[in-house]
Design an enzyme around this catalytic site. Structure first.
Site, PDB file in Angstrom:
ATOM      1  N   ASP A 132      -9.997   2.160   0.828  1.00 59.03           N
ATOM      2  CA  ASP A 132      -9.598   0.800   0.565  1.00 59.03           C
ATOM      3  C   ASP A 132      -8.944   0.112   1.931  1.00 59.03           C
ATOM      4  O   ASP A 132      -8.461  -1.007   1.597  1.00 59.03           O
ATOM      5  CB  ASP A 132      -8.458   0.829  -0.657  1.00 59.03           C
TER       6      ASP A 132
ATOM      7  N   LYS B 206      -3.927  -4.983  -4.240  1.00 60.82           N
ATOM      8  CA  LYS B 206      -5.167  -5.438  -4.766  1.00 60.82           C
ATOM      9  C   LYS B 206      -5.528  -5.190  -6.221  1.00 60.82           C
ATOM     10  O   LYS B 206      -5.223  -4.108  -6.688  1.00 60.82           O
ATOM     11  CB  LYS B 206      -6.372  -4.877  -3.738  1.00 60.82           C
TER      12      LYS B 206
HETATM   13  P1  ATP Z   1      -6.235   3.339  -4.787  1.00 60.68           P
HETATM   14  O1  ATP Z   1      -5.925   2.229  -5.610  1.00 60.68           O
HETATM   15  O2  ATP Z   1      -6.455   2.902  -3.501  1.00 60.68           O
HETATM   16  O3  ATP Z   1      -6.686   4.514  -5.302  1.00 60.68           O
HETATM   17  P2  ATP Z   1      -3.334   4.026  -5.647  1.00 60.68           P
HETATM   18  O4  ATP Z   1      -2.910   2.537  -5.910  1.00 60.68           O
HETATM   19  O5  ATP Z   1      -4.108   4.662  -6.865  1.00 60.68           O
HETATM   20  O6  ATP Z   1      -4.412   3.659  -4.700  1.00 60.68           O
HETATM   21  P3  ATP Z   1      -1.383   4.780  -3.881  1.00 60.68           P
HETATM   22  O7  ATP Z   1      -0.053   4.039  -4.306  1.00 60.68           O
HETATM   23  O8  ATP Z   1      -1.739   4.061  -2.681  1.00 60.68           O
HETATM   24  O9  ATP Z   1      -2.282   4.875  -4.927  1.00 60.68           O
HETATM   25  O10 ATP Z   1      -0.736   6.317  -3.580  1.00 60.68           O
HETATM   26  C1  ATP Z   1      -1.598   7.112  -4.049  1.00 60.68           C
HETATM   27  C2  ATP Z   1      -0.918   8.629  -3.384  1.00 60.68           C
HETATM   28  O11 ATP Z   1      -0.812   8.564  -2.050  1.00 60.68           O
HETATM   29  C3  ATP Z   1       0.716   8.583  -3.904  1.00 60.68           C
HETATM   30  O12 ATP Z   1       0.714   9.547  -4.643  1.00 60.68           O
HETATM   31  C4  ATP Z   1       1.347   9.051  -2.521  1.00 60.68           C
HETATM   32  O13 ATP Z   1       1.800  10.482  -2.538  1.00 60.68           O
HETATM   33  C5  ATP Z   1       0.426   8.989  -1.390  1.00 60.68           C
HETATM   34  N1  ATP Z   1       0.852   7.831  -0.198  1.00 60.68           N
HETATM   35  C6  ATP Z   1       0.801   7.930   0.745  1.00 60.68           C
HETATM   36  N2  ATP Z   1       1.327   7.111   1.580  1.00 60.68           N
HETATM   37  C7  ATP Z   1       1.853   5.975   0.790  1.00 60.68           C
HETATM   38  C8  ATP Z   1       2.420   4.687   0.742  1.00 60.68           C
HETATM   39  N3  ATP Z   1       2.679   4.208   1.873  1.00 60.68           N
HETATM   40  N4  ATP Z   1       2.905   4.207  -0.462  1.00 60.68           N
HETATM   41  C9  ATP Z   1       2.501   4.758  -1.431  1.00 60.68           C
HETATM   42  N5  ATP Z   1       1.867   6.110  -1.694  1.00 60.68           N
HETATM   43  C10 ATP Z   1       1.555   6.756  -0.497  1.00 60.68           C
END
Ligand code: ATP
Length: 289
Positions: A136, A10
């Protein structure tokens, strides 16, 4: 029995933090949309009473810390399921990037296991369960485009935004979401107009959508990480119509309508940034499998 589920990333077209609530969470107003950059989540029923996570990506935990694990566990517990599932995640969405990759994987597991375990839950029921996993996840259960309020779990669907290219670029730095919120002062920042963004989408008005892109978290991330600020400026220089950071960053996206402008922006960024993607907005909501 096996099932392959797509878990799209997203972006936030608008992200506002209204105030800090008494329960410690922030009251949010976000306009989010899914884009055509997706993880592939493969689910396979197993007889053993356990949840196996396989992912070949660094920084993605392969145990109970994985949001996909949490999604399977919550359904298992709620519905007293005593068999298991093997979850294999092929990551394409950059990790910790502000693109909700983990939340989308969790949402894909909720939708997929609803089918494989034959739970018969509606999409609204799945989204409600998703809110227990992360803020989210509810939006990611629905996909498409929506206004999200509360902690992100109060979802109002919106029509697809005007057609355009989204060029995503992630600088190779990590940004901690917790740290960004910690340094945010909601009283002094410029707040985007969520209403104007919602109106632009309802009217299919590309120019107004561009003019109303806004993310209150930029005030923190751009100051603390000048790389992100520079990247935004470069994207404008390379011809993006409008540029914004997604979530707490560090991914930045630029909008363009014409293929030739997209190519110019994409090629310009590829010159020095490893993670660049040119994708379309996914107008349609996720299918309830
Ligand atoms: P958001 O935009 O919701 O804040 P994000 O894109 O910043 O999310 P994610 O890629 O979802 O962040 O990952 C954040 C942390 O969550 C990672 O550092 C990882 O350790 C942990 N994590 C747990 N499950 C997952 C997964 N399925 N994929 C990616 N990261 C994951």
């Amino acid at each position: 029995m096996k099932l392959l589920v797509k878990a799209p990333a997203k972006i936030n077209l608008s992200l506002d933090v209204l105030y800090k609530r008494e329960d410690g969470f922030h009251e949010l107003e976000m306009v989010m949309t899914t884009v055509d950059l997706a993880d592939r989540v493969e689910l396979e029923l197993i007889k053993d009473d356990r949840i196996i996570i396989q992912s070949q990506t660094r920084f993605v935990p392969d145990d109970e810390r994985n949001l996909a694990y949490k999604a399977a566990k919550i359904l298992k517990d709620k519905f007293n399921i005593n068999t298991g599932v093997s979850i294999s995640i092929e990551k394409h969405i950059p990790v910790a990037a502000g693109l909700a990759g983990g939340s989308s994987d969790a949402a894909a597991v909720l939708r997929g296991m609803n089918k494989l375990w034959d739970l018969g839950l509606s999409i609204d029921e799945l989204a409600k369960i998703g809110a227990e996993i992360g803020s989210d996840v509810s939006f990611c259960v629905y996909g498409g485009t929506a206004l999200a309020k509360g902690r992100g779990e109060v979802i109002t669907p919106l029509p697809p935004p005007p057609n355009c290219w989204v060029v995503l670029s992630k600088p190779s730095i990590g940004v901690s979401t917790g740290e960004v919120y910690e340094h945010l002062d909601v009283n002094t920042v410029n707040h985007p107009s969520t209403q104007s963004m919602v109106r632009a989408i309802h009217n299919g008005d590309y120019e107004s959508m561009c003019n109303n892109l806004g993310n209150v978290l930029e005030s923190v991330t751009l100051t603390r990480y000048p790389e992100v600020k520079n990247l935004k400026e470069d994207m404008k220089r390379f011809g993006a119509d409008a540029v914004l950071m997604s979530g707490s960053g560090p991914t930045v996206f630029g909008l363009v309508q014409h293929d030739s402008r997209m190519q110019r922006l994409y090629n310009g960024l590829r010159g020095y940034c490893n993670q660049v993607y040119a994708v379309r907005i996914l107008g349609k909501k996720n299918e309830l499998l």
